[in-house]
Structure formats: C-alpha cells, structure tokens
Design a protein around this motif. Structure first.
Motif, PDB file in Angstrom:
ATOM      1  N   ARG A 227       0.888  -1.261   0.086  1.00 27.74           N
ATOM      2  CA  ARG A 227      -0.050  -0.123   0.055  1.00 27.74           C
ATOM      3  C   ARG A 227       0.834   1.258  -0.010  1.00 27.74           C
ATOM      4  O   ARG A 227       0.543   2.235  -0.576  1.00 27.74           O
ATOM      5  N   CYS A 228       1.975   1.098   0.715  1.00 31.97           N
ATOM      6  CA  CYS A 228       2.700   2.458   0.897  1.00 31.97           C
ATOM      7  C   CYS A 228       3.958   2.632  -0.091  1.00 31.97           C
ATOM      8  O   CYS A 228       4.741   1.661  -0.056  1.00 31.97           O
ATOM      9  N   HIS A 229       3.932   3.547  -0.774  1.00 28.88           N
ATOM     10  CA  HIS A 229       5.051   3.845  -1.719  1.00 28.88           C
ATOM     11  C   HIS A 229       5.830   5.012  -1.569  1.00 28.88           C
ATOM     12  O   HIS A 229       6.214   5.589  -2.510  1.00 28.88           O
ATOM     13  N   SER A 230       6.092   5.250  -0.275  1.00 31.26           N
ATOM     14  CA  SER A 230       6.786   6.574  -0.033  1.00 31.26           C
ATOM     15  C   SER A 230       8.086   6.121   0.346  1.00 31.26           C
ATOM     16  O   SER A 230       8.225   4.921   0.653  1.00 31.26           O
ATOM     17  N   PRO A 231       9.084   7.079   0.310  1.00 33.05           N
ATOM     18  CA  PRO A 231      10.604   6.755   0.491  1.00 33.05           C
ATOM     19  C   PRO A 231      10.834   6.110   1.768  1.00 33.05           C
ATOM     20  O   PRO A 231      11.793   5.277   1.965  1.00 33.05           O
ATOM     21  N   TRP A 232      10.170   6.446   2.809  1.00 35.02           N
ATOM     22  CA  TRP A 232      10.233   5.911   4.304  1.00 35.02           C
ATOM     23  C   TRP A 232      10.206   4.211   4.300  1.00 35.02           C
ATOM     24  O   TRP A 232      10.868   3.882   5.125  1.00 35.02           O
ATOM     25  N   THR A 233       9.691   3.752   3.230  1.00 33.93           N
ATOM     26  CA  THR A 233       9.398   2.425   3.190  1.00 33.93           C
ATOM     27  C   THR A 233      10.824   1.727   2.764  1.00 33.93           C
ATOM     28  O   THR A 233      11.089   0.694   3.381  1.00 33.93           O
ATOM     29  N   GLY A 234      11.843   2.446   2.208  1.00 42.11           N
ATOM     30  CA  GLY A 234      13.120   1.950   2.192  1.00 42.11           C
ATOM     31  C   GLY A 234      13.864   1.979   3.426  1.00 42.11           C
ATOM     32  O   GLY A 234      14.436   1.000   3.583  1.00 42.11           O
ATOM     33  N   ALA A 235      13.695   3.025   4.203  1.00 38.53           N
ATOM     34  CA  ALA A 235      14.242   2.899   5.703  1.00 38.53           C
ATOM     35  C   ALA A 235      13.781   1.643   6.291  1.00 38.53           C
ATOM     36  O   ALA A 235      14.595   0.955   7.265  1.00 38.53           O
ATOM     37  N   LEU A 236      12.435   1.527   6.333  1.00 38.00           N
ATOM     38  CA  LEU A 236      11.815   0.240   7.051  1.00 38.00           C
ATOM     39  C   LEU A 236      12.411  -0.889   6.570  1.00 38.00           C
ATOM     40  O   LEU A 236      12.633  -1.846   7.495  1.00 38.00           O
ATOM     41  N   TRP A 237      12.513  -1.321   5.331  1.00 34.39           N
ATOM     42  CA  TRP A 237      13.245  -2.509   4.984  1.00 34.39           C
ATOM     43  C   TRP A 237      14.468  -2.711   5.293  1.00 34.39           C
ATOM     44  O   TRP A 237      15.048  -3.578   5.651  1.00 34.39           O
ATOM     45  N   GLY A 238      15.364  -1.576   5.087  1.00 32.50           N
ATOM     46  CA  GLY A 238      16.614  -1.742   5.379  1.00 32.50           C
ATOM     47  C   GLY A 238      16.756  -2.105   7.110  1.00 32.50           C
ATOM     48  O   GLY A 238      17.700  -2.624   7.426  1.00 32.50           O
ATOM     49  N   ARG A 239      15.601  -1.290   7.778  1.00 27.00           N
ATOM     50  CA  ARG A 239      15.868  -1.947   9.422  1.00 27.00           C
ATOM     51  C   ARG A 239      15.483  -3.537   9.241  1.00 27.00           C
ATOM     52  O   ARG A 239      16.086  -4.109  10.371  1.00 27.00           O
ATOM     53  N   LEU A 240      14.514  -3.842   8.869  1.00 23.32           N
ATOM     54  CA  LEU A 240      13.833  -5.322   9.099  1.00 23.32           C
ATOM     55  C   LEU A 240      14.396  -6.411   8.348  1.00 23.32           C
ATOM     56  O   LEU A 240      13.847  -7.427   8.442  1.00 23.32           O
ATOM     57  N   SER A 241      14.994  -5.823   6.971  1.00 25.85           N
ATOM     58  CA  SER A 241      15.552  -6.963   6.329  1.00 25.85           C
ATOM     59  C   SER A 241      16.403  -8.040   6.902  1.00 25.85           C
ATOM     60  O   SER A 241      16.251  -9.210   6.600  1.00 25.85           O
ATOM     61  N   PRO A 242      17.195  -7.565   7.706  1.00 25.99           N
ATOM     62  CA  PRO A 242      18.128  -8.631   8.588  1.00 25.99           C
ATOM     63  C   PRO A 242      17.234  -9.824   9.246  1.00 25.99           C
ATOM     64  O   PRO A 242      17.594 -10.944   9.029  1.00 25.99           O
ATOM     65  N   PRO A 243      16.404  -9.274  10.199  1.00 26.06           N
ATOM     66  CA  PRO A 243      15.537 -10.246  10.724  1.00 26.06           C
ATOM     67  C   PRO A 243      14.872 -11.114   9.914  1.00 26.06           C
ATOM     68  O   PRO A 243      14.581 -12.513   9.959  1.00 26.06           O
ATOM     69  N   VAL A 244      14.350 -10.655   8.648  1.00 22.84           N
ATOM     70  CA  VAL A 244      13.683 -11.506   7.699  1.00 22.84           C
ATOM     71  C   VAL A 244      14.507 -12.440   7.093  1.00 22.84           C
ATOM     72  O   VAL A 244      14.374 -13.603   6.803  1.00 22.84           O
ATOM     73  N   ALA A 245      15.708 -12.029   6.700  1.00 27.73           N
ATOM     74  CA  ALA A 245      16.738 -12.919   6.227  1.00 27.73           C
ATOM     75  C   ALA A 245      17.152 -14.250   7.121  1.00 27.73           C
ATOM     76  O   ALA A 245      17.532 -15.223   6.970  1.00 27.73           O
ATOM     77  N   CYS A 246      17.024 -13.727   8.526  1.00 27.94           N
ATOM     78  CA  CYS A 246      17.508 -14.787   9.382  1.00 27.94           C
ATOM     79  C   CYS A 246      16.397 -15.982   9.444  1.00 27.94           C
ATOM     80  O   CYS A 246      16.775 -16.806  10.050  1.00 27.94           O
ATOM     81  N   LEU A 247      15.122 -15.531   8.980  1.00 24.81           N
ATOM     82  CA  LEU A 247      14.278 -16.593   8.947  1.00 24.81           C
ATOM     83  C   LEU A 247      14.566 -17.727   8.123  1.00 24.81           C
ATOM     84  O   LEU A 247      14.049 -18.839   8.342  1.00 24.81           O
ATOM     85  N   PHE A 248      15.518 -17.534   7.214  1.00 28.40           N
ATOM     86  CA  PHE A 248      16.031 -18.620   6.213  1.00 28.40           C
ATOM     87  C   PHE A 248      16.910 -19.498   6.729  1.00 28.40           C
ATOM     88  O   PHE A 248      17.170 -20.740   6.144  1.00 28.40           O
ATOM     89  N   GLU A 249      17.420 -19.127   7.686  1.00 26.29           N
ATOM     90  CA  GLU A 249      18.359 -19.933   8.488  1.00 26.29           C
ATOM     91  C   GLU A 249      17.799 -20.971   9.628  1.00 26.29           C
ATOM     92  O   GLU A 249      18.402 -21.707   9.949  1.00 26.29           O
ATOM     93  N   ARG A 250      16.421 -20.844  10.037  1.00 26.58           N
ATOM     94  CA  ARG A 250      15.825 -21.822  10.537  1.00 26.58           C
ATOM     95  C   ARG A 250      15.340 -23.022   9.786  1.00 26.58           C
ATOM     96  O   ARG A 250      15.305 -23.035   8.632  1.00 26.58           O
ATOM     97  N   ASP A 251      15.417 -23.755  10.477  1.00 23.65           N
ATOM     98  CA  ASP A 251      14.872 -25.506   9.776  1.00 23.65           C
ATOM     99  C   ASP A 251      13.911 -25.949  10.834  1.00 23.65           C
ATOM    100  O   ASP A 251      13.922 -26.409  11.943  1.00 23.65           O
TER     101      ASP A 251
END
Length: 822
Positions: A227-251
């Motif tokens: 829904r949101c296509h403002s520049p702040w979403t880039g900062a949001l993804w920059g902050r939360l992409s590491p914990p999202v990436a960590c989900l792939f390390e779980r089994d």
C-alpha cells in the motif's frame, strides 16, 4: 440533514439505546452508517452533534455497555469513529472522555460484550475511521489502544485478526506521512512514537520462535509495502530485512507462504533500490532453499516482475520446469532436449522425492502446469520459450494418465502407477496443451498431439470433465496447427485427423451421460462455425452420421442437451449441412428444421432450448437464411407471437433483439423517401417506405414492444424502450404536417395510451394505421421512461427517510400508515 430525517432521529436514538427494544437487523444498521457517512461528507460532524443532542446521548449511553445489545454496541463504536474522523469533533468528544471510555485500554476490554467478535470488530473499525489526523495519533499513543491492537492480531476470529493487522498498517502510514518521509536508517529514531512502537513490535515478532507471531509480522509488512510507496519504506526495509533474512536460517523455515508474499510485495515496490538492499540475492536464496511445491508460486511471481535480473529469471524458470524435466528424464532413455532438462532436473533421488507422496506429487504437477499456462500468456513470458520439450512433457503426462506410456525405467513405472487414471492431472495437462497450440511445433509432435487427443476421446475411462477439456484442446489445435498465413482452411493433417475424429464423435453423441452429449454438441457447433464452408470438411462430415445424430438430440430428455442440439442444428442448416436432403423443389424438407424449432419455441417446458431457438432465429435473420427470407413477414410474426406469451424473460429479451434486427434490415431496404423529407440535406437518414409502415402495423412487432414497456422484468422493459426510441427516431421525418382527414383517430389513440398507463399491457392494441402508430410513439415520454428504468427497482425504499421509518416501524414507534416497509 433532511428535515424529516431530523424529526425521526430522536425516536430512533431512543430505540437504539433501549435494550428492551428489538433492534433492526445488521443490514439496517449498515445502511444507517452509510447514511451518516454521506451526511458528514457535506456537513460538519461537530455541528451535527450539537444540533442533534440525541446523538450525543446515544454515544454516551454506550459507556454503560451492560444496558445495550452487542449489535448496537458495535454500531455505536463505528459511528463514534465516523464522527471523530474530523479533528474538531474528535477534540470535542475527547473532552468528555468518551473516546477514552470506548477505545482506551481500561474501557472496552473490561466489557462482558468484548467476548463477542462483532464488538471487537466494531472497535477496530471505529479506530480505523478516527485515525485520520495528528490528534488521533497522540490519542493512540497515550491510550494503550495500540497494545490492544497487537493482541487482536492473534484473535481467534480470522476477520478480527485480519482487521487488526490492516489497522496497524493504516496507523503506521498515517504516522509516517508527516514524519520520516525521507529518513535513512540512522534517522529512524526520529520516527513518530506510534510508528516506532509498531515497527519495534514487528521486529520483535520476527525474532519470535512462535510461527503465528512471525506470520502476523510478515502479513503487516506485506500489506505495508503493497500500500505504501513513500521513501520511508526503504528505511523500513533496511531495518527489518536482516531479521527477515534470518528466517531462512531456521529449519524448517517458518511461515513460508507469508514470507514469499512479503518478498514479492517488496519486489513490486516502485521506490526501493533492489540491488542496494540485497533483495535479488534474498529471492535467489529462497528459491534454492524451498521445496519444489513451496517454490512454485514464488518462481511464478518472480518471473512476473518487471525489472528482475536475467540470472534470477533463469533460476525461477528452472524451478518451474523441474517437475516436467523429472518426468521426461524418467520416461526416456535419450539424453533429452536441451533447455528443459539441462540444469533443472535433479538426480534420481529428486524424482524419488517427488514420488514419495502421491497427493503431494499430483498437487505439484497441477500447480506447475497451471503456472506455465499462465506464464505463456504474459508479456514477461521467457524467451526463447521451450515449446518442444514442454509439449513433449505434456503429451507424456497425458499418456501416463491414460496408460499408453512405455516407461524405460523403474521410476517411469512408478510414474505410471501414480498418474494412471488421475483426472485432476489430466484436466490440468489438457488446459496447458490447449495453450501450447499457440506456439510453433514440428509436424511429428503435432501428430502425437492429435494421437493422444483421439486416445483420450475414445477411451471409455475418460470422465465427462476430461472429455469436455479434450474437445476444447482439440478445437484449439485444429485452429492453430500448421495454418497457412491469412488462410483459415484446415491443413491436410487436420483433415485426416477429422476423418478419425467423426466416428468417435458419433459415439459420444450417443453417450448415456448427458454432460458428454452436451460437450460433443458444443464441439460440433464450433467446428461448423469455423470450417463449415470448407469443401473437404463438408465431405468428411457427410461421410459420418454426426448431422443425423445431432438433429435427433433435439428430442433429448435433458434440456441442456436440447439447447446445444438447437445450436448445432442451426449451424448445420446455415451451412447447408443438414441431414435431410433439400432442394428448391422440396420446400417442405427445407422448412422441416424451421418448424421443429417453432415447435420447441412454443412447447418446450424448459427455458434453455427456447432461448437457444431465439438465438438461432436471430442469427438466421441477420445472415439471410433461406428459410427466413422465403417469407420474412410470416417468420417474424410467428416468432413474436410465440415470444409474447413466453414466461422466460430472457426469451422475451431475445425476441426484442430479433425485432430490432428485422427493423434495421427492413429500413435499410427502404429505397424511397418520405415526401416530407424533400428539400432536406442529403445527409439526412432515409425514412421508411410507407409500405414498410403498413407491414409494421400488420405485424405484432409494435404491439409486442409497446406491451413490453411495462414488463415486470426491468431488462426487458429497457430493451423495449430502446427499440421504440430507435423506431421513433427513424420515423420522425414521416410524422410531418397532416392534412385534414389524414390524422389518426385521436380518441382511439388516447384509449390505447390510457389502457397502457393503467397497466393493461396484456390487452391487444387492435388494428392500427401507420399514423396512429406514429402518434402513439410521439405521445409516449420514452426518454422519461428510459430514465426511470435506469434506476434500481428499490430506489424509493433506499432513501434515508424510508430507512428510519422502517427501523422505527419494527418496534412499533410509528403508526401503521407512516411506515414505508418493503
């Protein structure tokens, strides 16, 4: 607000506040909310509350929830939110602590009615309505409402849980509108309090070991990036992409489907720099980590992306192709064609893994075929498209299903056992096979396609659904196989195929299953429509009993089959392919089918065959069928006489369509001009010949359309109105100055109109002269009637005044004659 509504409002508020009153149903309350929204689009909500104290009394009464029903409680929570959406009204309501009492953490949660999902849903919707301005954000941050929303994400009601997640996204977007629109990651501390609280909660949930909490966080993020296509979403993804990436390390990887939805939602964002944020690498890692069944939807979504790197597209396409590559490898001794097997098929262990569960393998195969079918029709379709190996794999799958495959390995034998007689896979493979007909294939492979289609059509094991899809795929391959450019004729190979097909079609027309007979007739109708004029096709058709059997099915006990038989027989007759030999010297034989159709139109008890007859008759009239042009006036009169008595509104509707076709053709044939058009510019449309007007008066056409103006089915009345407007416009120039003695009998015209106004449309008009008919057309307010018919049938009852009256009438507040109950 309407004065009458303002008069009724106090009584209605008193009823809603009284727990002893049986309040109207949820539909009425929804309509009441819609009315308040409409009122507040043009009026100040604060003035509305001040001008109508009864509203404030109702809102305040809700603070004693034990004295109010859960249904009304939910309604009032939503109504408060609508009022508080305007900031001045929000501040007015906040002064009396009404908002804190309804939406604060010490308010609604302590109610006994909170256990009702409708109340929790009303609470969420009320908050969503009021969260429109900065004052609302401060209230949400201080009242503890956001913590309640967090808890409602895990609500046992899926509707409440989903609404809670949507509300968090709404609040986050509102908070960021005036905050960190251009913030970098290091400036995230400057985000508004509400935004920080939500983002912190999402981040904590991503680190949680509980899958439901991870799923909730992923869903919030997916909706946010969608829904949101403002520049702040880039900062949001920059902050939360590491914990999202960590989900792939779980089994195992938690919440796989939600995780894939998030990655695709982020990849569609128009404001993110994907290369810088590492999204492509994350997608590639995900595709390699997931099982084929899990990775399929992600692979298709990746291939649909506009700016996806070629390397990632190749990987995603390989994931999609892997199941088909495994099947080809297991069923052939040859190395296999390049482009499909190379880099996609795994070892024999991969094939064994696919076959470890029959249901899982069947689901994967159907999913893969559906994804590839969708992908081929998209602009993002991979190029070059591996047409040949895909076609080989699809034919192989169909042979495995019908038992005609000869596997060369033990794995291939297991494939035969798994897919043998599997209707679900057959349907998916036939759908994809039809789509593959659009590509270019070698002749040998086309002949294999024809062979497997014949085998499926001939097999007694084929289900009705499979046969229907086989007929559809066959038609597409006949249309697209080895066509000569700018020529629609069948190829020689297709004609040979038809020679083998027609005997099978004969058997299917005699099937004890009505669905099969119906599918066979529909297929025959399409064949004739496409190739009925081709001499070789006619010869192949006449060498079979198909035309005779199709006409016999006009007497089928099943109405759907009779309707399809009408369509097929109509096409046969249009192309001169009917079973009965005809000649100019044998008009009775020529008109045999016409009379059969007339009999069906007059006597068939089901609507489907009668509608089919009208469609055929309209087509015959439009195309100038020999049986119709022999005596068009008799034909139209007989058809409309039968249609005017028909109880099926679609039949009457189609009858009006036939009447319009007749009018257009007849007017086009009128070569003489009305005398009153002399001297007008040449661009003026020619007027009908006077003899045509006489014919129109003899026919029941005008009477049929005139009576249909008051048809109980609105579409029929609208069509009749359009038809008479067309007729009036085309005859206007013939309604010129009238000499004394030439004017119609005004008394008779007025009598006709009076009967019509009184609803006696069933009364015959009697013999009308052309001038009388034209006078009736001039007298009718067809434009006004057209406007009335454009409104819904309940437009009067949908008024706010009617709604309030009905709600009060249900509890006996109004006298009986005041209610507008519908």
């Amino acid at each position: 607000m309407d004065p009458e509504c303002a008069r009724l409002l106090p009584a209605l508020c008193a009823v809603l506040a009284d727990p002893r009153q049986l309040v109207a149903d949820d539909t009425c309350l929804e309509k009441l909310l819609d009315w308040f929204k409409t009122v507040m689009e043009t009026e100040c909500s604060l003035h509305l509350l001040q001008d109508h104290p009864c509203l404030m009394e109702l809102l305040s009464h809700v603070l004693k929830p034990q004295d109010i029903s859960p249904r009304v409680l939910s309604f009032v929570l939503r109504l408060v939110g609508i009022f508080a959406a305007q900031e001045d009204c929000f501040q007015y309501l906040q002064q009396g602590e009404l908002l804190l009492g309804l939406f604060g953490e010490t308010g609604a949660l302590s109610w006994a009615a909170w256990n009702m999902p409708s109340v929790r849903s009303g609470w969420i919707q009320g908050l969503c309505s009021l969260a429109q301005h900065p004052s609302a954000l401060h209230f949400l941050a201080d009242s503890g409402a956001v913590d309640t929303i967090f808890a409602l994400q895990g609500d046992p009601s899926l509707f409440v849980a989903s609404a809670a997640s949507q509300l968090l996204v709404h609040i986050l977007a509102l908070a960021m509108q005036g905050g960190a629109s251009g913030s970098s990651i290091s400036e995230a501390a400057a985000w508004p309090v509400c935004a920080q609280k939500i983002v912190n909660h999402v981040e904590e949930s991503l680190h949680s070991k509980a899958t439901p909490q991870v799923t909730q966080a992923l869903n919030v993020l997916t909706t946010t990036f969608g829904r949101c296509h403002s520049p702040w979403t880039g900062a949001l993804w920059g902050r939360l992409s590491p914990p999202v990436a960590c989900l792939f390390e779980r089994d195992p990887i938690p919440a796989v489907h939600s995780l894939m939805d998030l990655l695709l939602s982020v990849a569609r964002s128009p404001v993110l720099n994907f290369a810088a944020c590492g999204l492509w690498e994350m997608l590639a890692q995900t595709l390699s980590r997931l099982s084929p069944t899990q990775a399929g939807p992600l692979a298709l979504g990746t291939l649909k992306l506009q700016h996806c790197p070629q390397e990632l597209r190749t990987q995603a396409f390989g994931v999609l192709l892997q199941p088909l590559a495994c099947i080809l490898k297991a069923t052939t001794q040859a190395p296999g064609p390049p482009g499909l097997l190379e880099g996609t098929a795994g070892s024999s262990l991969t094939v064994d893994a696919l076959l470890s569960s029959k249901s899982a393998f069947v689901g994967l195969l159907c999913q893969t075929l559906a994804h590839l079918e969708e992908l081929q029709m998209l602009p993002q379709c991979p190029c070059p498209w591996p047409q040949v190996p895909l076609l080989e794999a699809t034919v192989t799958i169909l042979r495995l299903c019908d038992g005609s495959a000869n596997p060369s390995s033990s794995v291939g034998g297991r494939l035969c056992g798994t897919l043998g007689g599997c209707v679900r896979v057959q349907r998916a493979a036939l759908d994809f096979l039809g789509t593959l007909s659009q590509g270019t294939s070698p002749l040998e492979l086309v002949l294999e396609v024809f062979s497997v289609l014949l085998k499926t059509l001939e097999s007694p094991e084929s289900s009705p659904t499979v046969l229907k899809k086989t007929f559809q795929a066959t038609l597409r391959w006949l249309q697209n196989s080895h066509k000569i450019p700018n020529c629609s004729d069948l190829s020689p190979d297709a004609l040979l195929f038809l020679g083998e097909l027609f005997p099978i079609l004969q058997k299917r027309l005699c099937s004890p299953c009505w669905e099969v007979r119906d599918s066979a007739l529909e297929f025959l109708t399409h064949l004739i429509r496409h190739w009925g004029g081709q001499a070789d096709f006619k010869e192949a058709l006449h060498s079979s009993e198909v035309p005779t059997l199709a006409c016999q099915l006009l007497q089928d006990p099943e109405s759907y089959v009779r309707a399809s038989a009408v369509g097929a027989a109509g096409q046969l007759s249009s192309r001169g392919l009917q079973a009965t030999p005809t000649s100019p010297e044998n008009p009775q034989a020529q008109q045999g089918l016409l009379m059969d159709f007339m009999h069906i139109l007059s006597t068939d008890s089901e609507g489907f065959p009668r509608r089919a007859v009208l469609r055929v008759f309209t087509e015959w009239l439009r195309d100038g069928h020999a049986d119709v042009i022999r005596d068009t006036e008799w034909f139209v009169a007989t058809v409309l006489q039968a249609v005017s008595r028909d109880l099926d509104w679609e039949v009457r509707m189609q009858g009006l369509e036939l009447a319009q076709v007749f009018l257009i053709q007849a007017m086009g044939r009128s070569s003489l001009h009305c005398p009153y058009t002399v001297g007008l510019p040449e661009a003026t449309s020619p007027s009908p010949h006077p003899e045509f007007l006489q014919t129109l008066c003899r026919l029941p056409l005008f009477e049929f359309a005139f009576c249909a103006l008051l048809d109980c089915d609105r579409p029929v009345a609208q069509k009749a109105c359009d038809l008479l407007l067309f007729l009036r416009d085309k005859t206007t120039s013939c309604s010129g100055p009238q000499e004394a003695g030439d004017s119609p009998n005004s008394a008779s015209v007025e009598a006709v109109l009076q009967r019509w106004r009184e609803g006696e449309q069933g009364q015959p008009l009697g013999d009308l002269e052309p001038e009388a008919m034209l006078a009736i057309l001039r007298s009718l307010d067809l434009e006004g009637l057209q406007g009335k018919l454009a409104k819904s049938s309940d437009h009067m009852e949908k008024s706010p005044q009617s709604l309030l009256q009905d709600m009060l009438a249900t509890v006996g507040i109004l006298e009986e004659n005041e209610a507008d109950c519908y």
